[in-house]
Design a protein around this motif. Sequence first.
Motif, short mmCIF file in Angstrom:
data_model
loop_
_atom_site.label_atom_id
_atom_site.label_comp_id
_atom_site.label_asym_id
_atom_site.label_seq_id
_atom_site.Cartn_x
_atom_site.Cartn_y
_atom_site.Cartn_z
N PRO A 29 -14.20 3.49 1.11
CA PRO A 29 -13.48 3.59 -0.16
C PRO A 29 -12.40 2.50 -0.33
N ALA A 30 -11.82 2.02 0.77
CA ALA A 30 -10.84 0.94 0.67
C ALA A 30 -11.50 -0.33 0.14
N CYS A 31 -12.71 -0.61 0.59
CA CYS A 31 -13.45 -1.78 0.08
C CYS A 31 -13.76 -1.63 -1.41
N VAL A 32 -14.13 -0.41 -1.80
CA VAL A 32 -14.39 -0.16 -3.23
C VAL A 32 -13.11 -0.38 -4.03
N ALA A 33 -11.97 0.10 -3.51
CA ALA A 33 -10.70 -0.08 -4.21
C ALA A 33 -10.34 -1.56 -4.33
N LEU A 34 -10.54 -2.32 -3.24
CA LEU A 34 -10.28 -3.75 -3.30
C LEU A 34 -11.16 -4.45 -4.33
N SER A 35 -12.42 -4.05 -4.37
CA SER A 35 -13.35 -4.62 -5.35
C SER A 35 -12.91 -4.28 -6.77
N THR A 36 -12.46 -3.06 -6.96
CA THR A 36 -11.99 -2.65 -8.29
C THR A 36 -10.76 -3.43 -8.70
N TRP A 37 -9.84 -3.67 -7.75
CA TRP A 37 -8.66 -4.48 -8.05
C TRP A 37 -9.05 -5.93 -8.36
N TRP A 38 -10.03 -6.44 -7.63
CA TRP A 38 -10.51 -7.80 -7.89
C TRP A 38 -11.04 -7.89 -9.33
N ILE A 54 -7.06 4.56 -9.81
CA ILE A 54 -7.80 5.76 -9.39
C ILE A 54 -8.57 5.47 -8.10
N ALA A 55 -9.22 4.32 -8.02
CA ALA A 55 -9.96 3.95 -6.81
C ALA A 55 -9.03 3.86 -5.61
N THR A 56 -7.82 3.36 -5.82
CA THR A 56 -6.84 3.27 -4.73
C THR A 56 -6.42 4.66 -4.28
N ALA A 57 -6.18 5.55 -5.22
CA ALA A 57 -5.79 6.93 -4.87
C ALA A 57 -6.90 7.63 -4.08
N ALA A 59 -9.22 6.13 -2.28
CA ALA A 59 -9.29 5.47 -0.96
C ALA A 59 -8.19 5.99 -0.04
N LEU A 60 -6.98 6.15 -0.57
CA LEU A 60 -5.89 6.69 0.25
C LEU A 60 -6.18 8.12 0.69
N GLY A 61 -6.78 8.91 -0.20
CA GLY A 61 -7.16 10.28 0.16
C GLY A 61 -8.18 10.31 1.29
N PHE A 62 -9.19 9.47 1.19
CA PHE A 62 -10.21 9.40 2.24
C PHE A 62 -9.60 8.91 3.56
N ALA A 63 -8.72 7.91 3.48
CA ALA A 63 -8.10 7.38 4.69
C ALA A 63 -7.24 8.44 5.37
#
Length: 153
Positions: A29-38, A54-57, A59-63
């Motif tokens: 999910p962190a990679c997905v969040a980075l891609s979304t930010w890109w 939302i993707a960052t939130a 990713a943080l939840g999964f982490a």
Amino acid sequence: MDDVRDDVIGVWRVSRSGRLMGYLLAVGPACVALSTWWGALSHPGAESAGSAGIATAVALGFALFSWWGLLRVRLEFTTDVIVMVNPWGTQRLPWSRVSAVSLGNWGARFHTTDGFTYTAYALSDLAGGTRQDDRFAEVKRASDAQLRGGQPL
């Protein structure tokens, strides 16, 4: 015991496959969040930034879940106490209270002289999706030696 360093006899964590699953649950999910930010930086806009947030939130939840449920879980033997770090809390059990050690479905079970049982999830069948008999044999040897007053087997 000859292999005791800094009063630590041994440390057991969730199996390698369980730790790998924990890292994948955190990194994916962190990679997905980075891609979304890109994408949000490439195409600025409120909708892109909202999606990235939302993707960052997520990713943080999964982490946090991965760390709390799999990566921080451990069983540690010291010369004085047994430290069980489980998802639901950390327990410190003095060796003087331990009467027996067994393997249950949820991990290594430490039976106390007053009739209570404490479980170390780090040796659970579910923690890595595999049987933990071999790892429990190590725990049993170390605990038996400690219960005998540190005498070698």
